[in-house]
Design a protein around this motif. Structure first.
Motif, PDB file in Angstrom:
ATOM      1  N   PHE A 130      -1.542  -1.531  -3.029  1.00 37.05           N
ATOM      2  CA  PHE A 130      -2.057  -1.968  -1.634  1.00 37.05           C
ATOM      3  C   PHE A 130      -1.354  -0.965  -0.643  1.00 37.05           C
ATOM      4  O   PHE A 130      -0.570  -0.433  -0.917  1.00 37.05           O
ATOM      5  N   ASP A 131      -1.805  -0.909   0.491  1.00 39.92           N
ATOM      6  CA  ASP A 131      -1.256  -0.198   1.654  1.00 39.92           C
ATOM      7  C   ASP A 131      -1.074  -1.031   2.754  1.00 39.92           C
ATOM      8  O   ASP A 131      -1.505  -2.267   2.596  1.00 39.92           O
ATOM      9  N   ASP A 132      -0.354  -0.580   3.858  1.00 38.50           N
ATOM     10  CA  ASP A 132      -0.064  -1.370   5.017  1.00 38.50           C
ATOM     11  C   ASP A 132      -1.012  -1.896   5.747  1.00 38.50           C
ATOM     12  O   ASP A 132      -0.834  -2.572   6.766  1.00 38.50           O
ATOM     13  N   SER A 133      -2.308  -1.283   5.635  1.00 38.28           N
ATOM     14  CA  SER A 133      -3.498  -1.878   6.329  1.00 38.28           C
ATOM     15  C   SER A 133      -3.992  -2.812   5.766  1.00 38.28           C
ATOM     16  O   SER A 133      -5.293  -3.177   5.957  1.00 38.28           O
ATOM     17  N   CYS A 134      -3.496  -3.321   4.354  1.00 37.78           N
ATOM     18  CA  CYS A 134      -4.167  -4.425   3.858  1.00 37.78           C
ATOM     19  C   CYS A 134      -5.314  -3.914   2.882  1.00 37.78           C
ATOM     20  O   CYS A 134      -6.192  -4.634   2.215  1.00 37.78           O
ATOM     21  N   GLN A 135      -5.676  -2.671   2.587  1.00 37.05           N
ATOM     22  CA  GLN A 135      -6.544  -2.384   1.560  1.00 37.05           C
ATOM     23  C   GLN A 135      -6.116  -2.438   0.110  1.00 37.05           C
ATOM     24  O   GLN A 135      -4.809  -2.203   0.076  1.00 37.05           O
ATOM     25  N   ARG A 136      -6.860  -3.037  -0.560  1.00 34.92           N
ATOM     26  CA  ARG A 136      -6.343  -3.562  -2.008  1.00 34.92           C
ATOM     27  C   ARG A 136      -7.132  -2.715  -3.154  1.00 34.92           C
ATOM     28  O   ARG A 136      -8.443  -2.341  -2.966  1.00 34.92           O
ATOM     29  N   LEU A 137      -6.446  -2.240  -3.866  1.00 39.84           N
ATOM     30  CA  LEU A 137      -7.110  -1.505  -5.158  1.00 39.84           C
ATOM     31  C   LEU A 137      -6.792  -2.600  -6.423  1.00 39.84           C
ATOM     32  O   LEU A 137      -5.713  -2.962  -6.783  1.00 39.84           O
ATOM     33  N   GLY A 138      -7.918  -2.878  -6.789  1.00 44.05           N
ATOM     34  CA  GLY A 138      -8.014  -4.048  -7.617  1.00 44.05           C
ATOM     35  C   GLY A 138      -8.272  -3.035  -9.308  1.00 44.05           C
ATOM     36  O   GLY A 138      -7.950  -1.735  -9.219  1.00 44.05           O
ATOM     37  N   ASP A 166       6.486  -6.142  -4.372  1.00 40.19           N
ATOM     38  CA  ASP A 166       6.776  -5.135  -3.204  1.00 40.19           C
ATOM     39  C   ASP A 166       6.566  -3.694  -3.953  1.00 40.19           C
ATOM     40  O   ASP A 166       6.136  -2.770  -3.108  1.00 40.19           O
ATOM     41  N   CYS A 167       6.804  -3.466  -5.247  1.00 39.36           N
ATOM     42  CA  CYS A 167       6.789  -2.158  -5.679  1.00 39.36           C
ATOM     43  C   CYS A 167       5.353  -1.569  -5.903  1.00 39.36           C
ATOM     44  O   CYS A 167       4.951  -0.601  -6.324  1.00 39.36           O
ATOM     45  N   GLN A 168       4.330  -2.607  -5.635  1.00 37.70           N
ATOM     46  CA  GLN A 168       3.105  -2.027  -5.621  1.00 37.70           C
ATOM     47  C   GLN A 168       2.128  -1.742  -4.217  1.00 37.70           C
ATOM     48  O   GLN A 168       1.273  -1.212  -4.377  1.00 37.70           O
ATOM     49  N   GLN A 169       3.142  -1.513  -3.278  1.00 34.01           N
ATOM     50  CA  GLN A 169       2.886  -0.808  -2.209  1.00 34.01           C
ATOM     51  C   GLN A 169       2.726   0.714  -2.215  1.00 34.01           C
ATOM     52  O   GLN A 169       3.589   1.223  -3.000  1.00 34.01           O
ATOM     53  N   VAL A 170       1.641   1.215  -1.571  1.00 31.21           N
ATOM     54  CA  VAL A 170       1.624   2.907  -1.815  1.00 31.21           C
ATOM     55  C   VAL A 170       1.360   3.024  -0.287  1.00 31.21           C
ATOM     56  O   VAL A 170       0.970   2.525   0.425  1.00 31.21           O
ATOM     57  N   ASP A 171       1.322   4.645   0.012  1.00 30.10           N
ATOM     58  CA  ASP A 171       1.167   4.946   1.401  1.00 30.10           C
ATOM     59  C   ASP A 171      -0.234   4.887   1.800  1.00 30.10           C
ATOM     60  O   ASP A 171      -0.541   4.255   3.006  1.00 30.10           O
ATOM     61  N   LYS A 172      -1.084   5.141   1.170  1.00 28.92           N
ATOM     62  CA  LYS A 172      -2.515   5.009   1.354  1.00 28.92           C
ATOM     63  C   LYS A 172      -3.500   4.695   0.321  1.00 28.92           C
ATOM     64  O   LYS A 172      -3.498   5.613  -0.807  1.00 28.92           O
ATOM     65  N   ILE A 173      -4.349   3.751   0.392  1.00 29.48           N
ATOM     66  CA  ILE A 173      -5.264   3.310  -0.714  1.00 29.48           C
ATOM     67  C   ILE A 173      -6.631   4.505  -0.225  1.00 29.48           C
ATOM     68  O   ILE A 173      -7.103   4.326   0.817  1.00 29.48           O
ATOM     69  N   PRO A 174      -6.959   5.445  -1.288  1.00 30.19           N
ATOM     70  CA  PRO A 174      -8.394   5.931  -1.140  1.00 30.19           C
ATOM     71  C   PRO A 174      -9.357   4.742  -1.328  1.00 30.19           C
ATOM     72  O   PRO A 174      -9.673   4.111  -2.170  1.00 30.19           O
ATOM     73  N   THR A 175     -10.278   4.850  -0.296  1.00 30.35           N
ATOM     74  CA  THR A 175     -11.144   3.636  -0.181  1.00 30.35           C
ATOM     75  C   THR A 175     -12.606   4.114  -0.536  1.00 30.35           C
ATOM     76  O   THR A 175     -13.119   5.300  -0.253  1.00 30.35           O
ATOM     77  N   GLU A 176     -13.256   3.005  -1.073  1.00 30.04           N
ATOM     78  CA  GLU A 176     -14.690   3.397  -1.344  1.00 30.04           C
ATOM     79  C   GLU A 176     -15.674   2.263  -0.336  1.00 30.04           C
ATOM     80  O   GLU A 176     -15.202   1.639   0.123  1.00 30.04           O
ATOM     81  N   LYS A 177     -16.808   2.671  -0.185  1.00 26.41           N
ATOM     82  CA  LYS A 177     -17.485   1.881   0.849  1.00 26.41           C
ATOM     83  C   LYS A 177     -17.730   0.461   0.464  1.00 26.41           C
ATOM     84  O   LYS A 177     -17.884  -0.476   1.398  1.00 26.41           O
ATOM     85  N   TRP A 178     -17.633   0.082  -0.652  1.00 23.38           N
ATOM     86  CA  TRP A 178     -17.533  -1.502  -1.174  1.00 23.38           C
ATOM     87  C   TRP A 178     -16.052  -2.247  -1.078  1.00 23.38           C
ATOM     88  O   TRP A 178     -16.035  -3.382  -1.316  1.00 23.38           O
ATOM     89  N   ASP A 179     -15.045  -1.353  -0.897  1.00 18.97           N
ATOM     90  CA  ASP A 179     -13.996  -2.150  -0.866  1.00 18.97           C
ATOM     91  C   ASP A 179     -13.708  -2.889   0.437  1.00 18.97           C
ATOM     92  O   ASP A 179     -14.210  -2.623   1.366  1.00 18.97           O
ATOM     93  N   ILE A 180     -13.155  -3.972   0.114  1.00 17.85           N
ATOM     94  CA  ILE A 180     -13.043  -5.168   1.105  1.00 17.85           C
ATOM     95  C   ILE A 180     -11.340  -5.156   1.443  1.00 17.85           C
ATOM     96  O   ILE A 180     -10.663  -5.724   0.700  1.00 17.85           O
ATOM     97  N   PRO A 181     -11.079  -4.847   2.669  1.00 18.22           N
ATOM     98  CA  PRO A 181      -9.568  -4.938   3.017  1.00 18.22           C
ATOM     99  C   PRO A 181      -9.278  -6.351   3.194  1.00 18.22           C
ATOM    100  O   PRO A 181     -10.108  -7.144   3.738  1.00 18.22           O
ATOM    101  N   LEU A 182      -8.312  -6.781   3.008  1.00 18.05           N
ATOM    102  CA  LEU A 182      -7.892  -8.286   3.095  1.00 18.05           C
ATOM    103  C   LEU A 182      -7.223  -8.378   4.652  1.00 18.05           C
ATOM    104  O   LEU A 182      -6.408  -7.700   4.930  1.00 18.05           O
ATOM    105  N   PRO A 183      -7.164  -9.663   4.901  1.00 19.88           N
ATOM    106  CA  PRO A 183      -6.509  -9.894   6.239  1.00 19.88           C
ATOM    107  C   PRO A 183      -5.034 -10.187   5.928  1.00 19.88           C
ATOM    108  O   PRO A 183      -4.305 -10.005   6.964  1.00 19.88           O
ATOM    109  N   MET A 184      -4.824 -10.244   4.809  1.00 23.10           N
ATOM    110  CA  MET A 184      -3.313 -10.545   4.655  1.00 23.10           C
ATOM    111  C   MET A 184      -2.839 -10.221   3.154  1.00 23.10           C
ATOM    112  O   MET A 184      -3.542 -10.567   2.212  1.00 23.10           O
ATOM    113  N   ILE A 185      -1.672  -9.567   2.906  1.00 22.06           N
ATOM    114  CA  ILE A 185      -1.157  -9.536   1.679  1.00 22.06           C
ATOM    115  C   ILE A 185       0.326 -10.016   1.681  1.00 22.06           C
ATOM    116  O   ILE A 185       1.140  -9.685   2.657  1.00 22.06           O
TER     117      ILE A 185
END
Length: 195
Positions: A130-138, A166-185
């Motif tokens: 995940f990144d700090d904008s709450c984009q999630r990579l499943g 905590d170690c799963q945080q990255v700088d930026k997740i490259p997103t696709e159009k179907w990706d759903i950012p989460l309101p909270m992580i």
């Protein structure tokens, strides 16, 4: 840091698996503290979680804490007829379990235990990064993206929350159009909000 999604998955899964048993245990206990401090958990009665696999943050202490708080807990089950979709079943300590096609433990399918997704208050989702904008990579199967799509379009129904080390945080997740950012992580050390 690699920027290709599969490379990120590989790197973070490896990082997660390298955590010691003690680190895993401490992280799981800190996650309980973080979650139980959130108003959303206090206000919610029907909470969907998942059983951890592949070095994921251990959710069992959180499940136990929610049971002790009188909450109803639900686990995902691969939908038997609707490929790529999830059902959520009521989960208790004595629920009969089975392994799904991915080797993940899930409740044995019983129609009486199914709760419609729109009756859940919270859906806690696993994630690889995940990144700090709450984009999630499943994991790449899209199960949670499909499950959360109605919420993403309407912001009505169960609130999705990502759980991660905590170690799963990255700088930026490259997103696709179907990706759903989460309101909270939520991680063992902090809470990230998309807003």
């Amino acid at each position: 840091m690699p920027n290709h999604r599969d490379e990120i998955r590989q790197l973070i899964r490896q990082r997660r698996r390298q955590l010691s048993q003690d680190q895993q245990h401490q992280s799981a206990l800190k996650l309980v503290e973080q979650c139980m401090q959130q108003e959303l958990f206090h206000a919610s009665q029907h909470i969907a979680l998942y059983l951890s696999t592949d070095g994921e943050l251990n959710t069992q202490p959180l499940i136990n804490a929610l049971w002790q708080a009188g909450k109803s807990v639900y686990l995902p089950v691969l939908h038997p007829f609707s490929k790529g979709h999830l059902l959520f079943l009521h989960y208790q300590a004595n629920t009969p379990m089975t392994l799904n096609k991915f080797g993940i433990s899930e409740p044995k399918l019983d129609q009486r235990l199914i709760i419609p997704t729109d009756q859940l208050d919270v859906i806690c989702t696993p994630l690889v990064a995940f990144d700090d904008s709450c984009q999630r990579l499943g994991m790449g199967g899209g199960y949670y993206d499909r499950t959360l799509a109605p919420w993403f379009h309407t912001q009505v129904g169960a609130t999705p929350i990502g759980l991660a080390h905590d170690c799963q945080q990255v700088d930026k997740i490259p997103t696709e159009k179907w990706d759903i950012p989460l309101p909270m992580i939520i991680t063992p050390s902090q809470r990230f909000s998309a807003s």
